[in-house]
Scaffold this active site. Structure first.
Site, PDB file in Angstrom:
ATOM      1  N   GLU A 257     -27.785 -35.707  61.697  1.00  0.00           N
ATOM      2  CA  GLU A 257     -27.154 -35.100  60.673  1.00  0.00           C
ATOM      3  C   GLU A 257     -27.766 -33.694  60.362  1.00  0.00           C
ATOM      4  OE1 GLU A 257     -25.289 -38.266  58.336  1.00  0.00           O
ATOM      5  OE2 GLU A 257     -23.854 -38.372  59.508  1.00  0.00           O
ATOM      6  N   ASP A 330     -21.030 -46.261  62.439  1.00  0.00           N
ATOM      7  CA  ASP A 330     -21.530 -46.206  61.055  1.00  0.00           C
ATOM      8  C   ASP A 330     -20.603 -46.934  60.116  1.00  0.00           C
ATOM      9  OD1 ASP A 330     -22.542 -44.644  58.872  1.00  0.00           O
ATOM     10  OD2 ASP A 330     -21.307 -42.981  59.245  1.00  0.00           O
ATOM     11  N   GLU A 358     -18.635 -47.347  51.324  1.00  0.00           N
ATOM     12  CA  GLU A 358     -18.368 -46.063  51.600  1.00  0.00           C
ATOM     13  C   GLU A 358     -16.871 -46.242  52.686  1.00  0.00           C
ATOM     14  OE1 GLU A 358     -21.224 -43.859  54.080  1.00  0.00           O
ATOM     15  OE2 GLU A 358     -19.982 -42.255  54.571  1.00  0.00           O
TER      16      GLU A 358
HETATM   17  O1  GCW Z   1     -22.514 -42.902  56.760  1.00  0.00           O
HETATM   18  C1  GCW Z   1     -23.167 -41.641  56.871  1.00  0.00           C
HETATM   19  C2  GCW Z   1     -22.655 -41.107  55.526  1.00  0.00           C
HETATM   20  C3  GCW Z   1     -23.533 -40.148  55.179  1.00  0.00           C
HETATM   21  C4  GCW Z   1     -25.121 -40.913  55.164  1.00  0.00           C
HETATM   22  C5  GCW Z   1     -25.276 -41.063  56.619  1.00  0.00           C
HETATM   23  C6  GCW Z   1     -26.452 -41.679  56.850  1.00  0.00           C
HETATM   24  C7  GCW Z   1     -27.148 -40.436  53.844  1.00  0.00           C
HETATM   25  O2  GCW Z   1     -21.645 -40.424  55.428  1.00  0.00           O
HETATM   26  O3  GCW Z   1     -23.423 -39.722  53.862  1.00  0.00           O
HETATM   27  O4  GCW Z   1     -26.025 -39.696  54.595  1.00  0.00           O
HETATM   28  O5  GCW Z   1     -24.344 -41.869  57.162  1.00  0.00           O
HETATM   29  O6  GCW Z   1     -26.766 -42.903  56.899  1.00  0.00           O
HETATM   30  O7  GCW Z   1     -27.655 -41.151  57.051  1.00  0.00           O
END
Ligand code: GCW
Length: 656
Positions: A257, A330, A358
């Site tokens: 990311e 995720d 989340e």
């Molecule tokens: O779940 C996603 C989230 C991000 C997060 C990323 C990760 C810390 O939307 O906010 O960043 O994964 O786990 O690195």
């Protein structure tokens, strides 16, 4: 002062003492213990054990004894001639034994004839805070970072809470690490926190930014094979250990990311991780290297971690642990386990669970997560892992987690990291007794609410294997249609649901993305065939035709409609159960939980209506007669956006 006034002041003081002792604002978490003695805090971990017992223990005298031969952090508790003897190999073991005893007292278990032996399943039981230097918390739904202005009182409670469930490590900052996390000023702050947590047996760790040698050190490269870079890390690590002699090590999000990593310099994850591991080894530090990687050009995001890490299996240094999220995408309400866990054979691995919700209603929905984590462990043997990490749901809200029931997830994480064999029910029972002691007679109903809550959430958000159809950016609420121009495909829901006139779901079979191949043969075959694939993962692995016949006899479309509707009814049922608890719960916590459950019930309806009406534009099939029909309007829902960032909990869900 008149006699009357004196009496009133005494009464007020007594009441203040009573309410703080019972912590009815949630600030005492599951540690709502009556003080029997006020004692001065004795230093050291053993001192903490003694202080806790002297302050709260009401039974026979307790003797704390160190003895070789027991496992690290393990303990025995035995009744012996009118005394209780806690024996452990180290001071942390004594502390865990003390908390065990207090737990027995608080849950009303018999405390005579004790003969207990415990040892933790994992050596490392660690929280990951996603806290930023400015005090915001990424995906934090309980206020600001507790580490921004760490008051001794708050740190003490944090230490106690963690130690009481066996958590022994904490990463203080976000994996999206700002380079300044390693500035001398930040390290000084980390030292102060470490000093406050040490008496609770908790070691401190930091997330690092891989480009720190450039951004903090002023070098021109962060290439892990460059001598100057290695030298910079050595010096930095020496500086850290001077301040924090028991520093635990680094957590690293690299080439993920947009975060920098060794691949930026033509090196591999192993090159990067091993360089840091070498630097930390003389200090006994470790590297937790995350496998959360995916690429915009990848045809299936779920394939990526396996593709990048499998070729490196066996190449990591022995003080590196690869930290893998439980699922391959995720933290969705339901995912299959990440296939890396069964594929990698020569590399130490740890699982990363997300305690913060989340994707499960943030701090507005009651969703007890232990069943989800136990589901993971039904596929991945606990013994195949080295450690367990949990992304914390903690903030500076009075009740720590935003939702009183979200405290149960922090609690459950610790208990499972200590013993993954515990059942979700055992843990929930324990937590309920500790947290709402007045509820005894009605606990079974609340217990069912907790145990059913994760599946209910899956039903009203994304049943049958659907995933990642959340609102963009903050991820609160449904937005299966979210697809703005210019946004990477894998950051939009249509990439995952692929709805069209034929059906719904991501084809990950051999004919599709081939993701099923990453699983062991037996599972690969099971998942690959639409007729044997578990229905709760159907749209994860298949593009399911709308008229596909389900085990219930319904078509896939009808089943989908019913699942969503069932979820709504469950959420309403949770509220009804809670409403009946009013006579047994203190008013503040009752009102606060009721407020949240009302949001949850409305959100469930919002999810059902938004998803069904939107998917109906592809399926062109009617909503079945024998269920409640959507009450919202698709166009209106599509216009609706909650104006919050990824650092906040929304005050309400859909409120039109
Ligand atoms: O779940 C996603 C989230 C991000 C997060 C990323 C990760 C810390 O939307 O906010 O960043 O994964 O786990 O690195």
């Amino acid at each position: 002062m008149t006699m009357k006034r004196i009496l009133i002041s005494v009464l007020v003081l007594l009441m203040a003492g009573w309410s703080s002792a019972y912590g009815e604002d949630g600030s005492c978490l599951w540690l709502r213990l009556d003080t029997v003695n006020t004692t001065a805090m004795i230093t050291g971990v053993k001192g903490t054990a003694m202080t806790e017992l002297q302050t709260y223990w009401q039974g026979d005298p307790v003797v704390l004894k160190r003895q070789k031969g027991l496992a690290k952090d393990g303990y025995t508790i035995k009744s012996l001639n009118g005394k209780i003897v806690i024996t452990a190999a180290n001071d942390a073991g004594l502390l865990y034994g003390a908390y065990h005893l207090l737990r027995l007292q608080e849950t009303g278990e018999p405390c005579d004839m004790l003969d207990i032996k415990e040892e933790p399943f994992y050596d490392l039981r660690i929280l990951n805070h996603w806290d930023n230097p400015n005090g915001t918390v990424e995906r934090g739904f309980a206020g600001k970072s507790i580490f921004l202005n760490p008051t001794p009182e708050r740190m003490r409670m944090y230490g106690r809470a963690n130690a009481s469930v066996g958590i022994n490590g904490t990463v203080l900052n976000n994996v999206n690490a700002k380079p300044e996390a390693l500035s001398t000023e930040s390290l000084q702050k980390a030292k102060e926190i470490a000093d406050q947590l040490r008496p609770y047996g908790i070691r401190v760790y930091l997330s690092i930014n891989f480009a720190s040698p450039i951004k903090v050190g002023g070098l021109t490269t962060a290439d892990p094979l460059n001598d100057e870079v290695v030298g910079w890390w050595k010096e930095k690590v020496n500086e850290i250990y001077k301040l924090i002699p028991d520093f635990g090590g680094f957590l690293v999000k690299a080439n993920s990311e947009g975060e920098p990593g060794p691949q930026d310099f033509g090196r591999t994850h192993a090159d990067g991780a091993n360089m840091l591991a070498d630097v930390l080894r003389p200090h006994k530090g470790i590297v937790m290297w995350r496998a959360f990687v995916y690429a915009p050009q990848s045809p299936d995001r779920a394939n990526q971690a396996y593709l990048e890490f499998m070729p490196l299996d066996g190449q990591f240094a022995d003080n590196v642990i690869i930290q893998i999220k439980n699922g391959p995408v995720d933290f969705q309400p339901r995912e299959p386990y990440s296939p890396l866990f069964t594929a990698m054979q020569k590399t130490p691995m740890m699982v990363e669970f997300q305690i913060t919700q989340e994707y499960l209603g943030a701090a507005n929905h009651l969703v007890y997560l232990a069943p989800m984590w136990k589901e993971f462990f039904s596929f991945v043997k606990p013994a195949s892992l080295r450690a367990m990490a949990g992304v914390a749901n903690i903030g500076d809200d009075t009740n720590w987690c935003g939702h009183h029931f979200a405290q149960a997830n922090w609690y459950a994480f610790g208990r499972l990291a200590w013993n993954p064999e515990l059942t979700s029910k055992e843990i929930a029972e324990e937590w309920l007794k500790l947290t709402f002691s007045t509820l005894d007679t009605l606990n079974s109903q609340l217990l069912s609410v907790m145990l059913d809550s994760r599946e209910a959430c899956v039903s009203y958000m994304m049943p049958l294997g659907i995933h990642h159809i959340f609102a963009g950016s903050h991820h609160y609420g449904p937005e299966p249609w979210y697809n703005p121009r210019g946004v990477r495909a894998d950051w939009t829901p249509p990439y995952y649901h692929r709805a069209d006139s034929v059906g719904l779901g991501f084809d990950r079979t051999m004919q599709g993305s081939g993701n099923v191949r990453q699983y062991p043969d037996e599972l690969c075959r099971l998942y690959n065939d639409i007729n044997t694939c578990p229905e709760n993962l159907l749209a994860w692995f298949h593009h399911v035709p709308w008229d596909h016949r389900m085990k219930s006899g319904r078509t896939f479309w009808d089943e989908l409609c019913h699942k969503y509707d069932d979820g709504v009814h469950e959420a309403r049922h949770f509220l009804a159960v809670w409403d009946a608890m009013q006579p047994y719960v203190d008013s503040q916590r009752f009102d606060e939980v009721q407020h949240k459950l009302r949001i949850q019930a409305r959100d469930a309806e919002w999810w059902r209506d938004a998803c069904l009406l939107y998917f109906q534009t592809f399926s062109h099939r009617p909503i079945p007669q024998d269920m409640e029909h959507p009450v919202h309007n698709l166009n209106e829902m599509m216009q609706f956006r909650i104006p919050i960032t990824m650092y906040e909990n929304p005050e309400y869900g859909y409120n039109k």
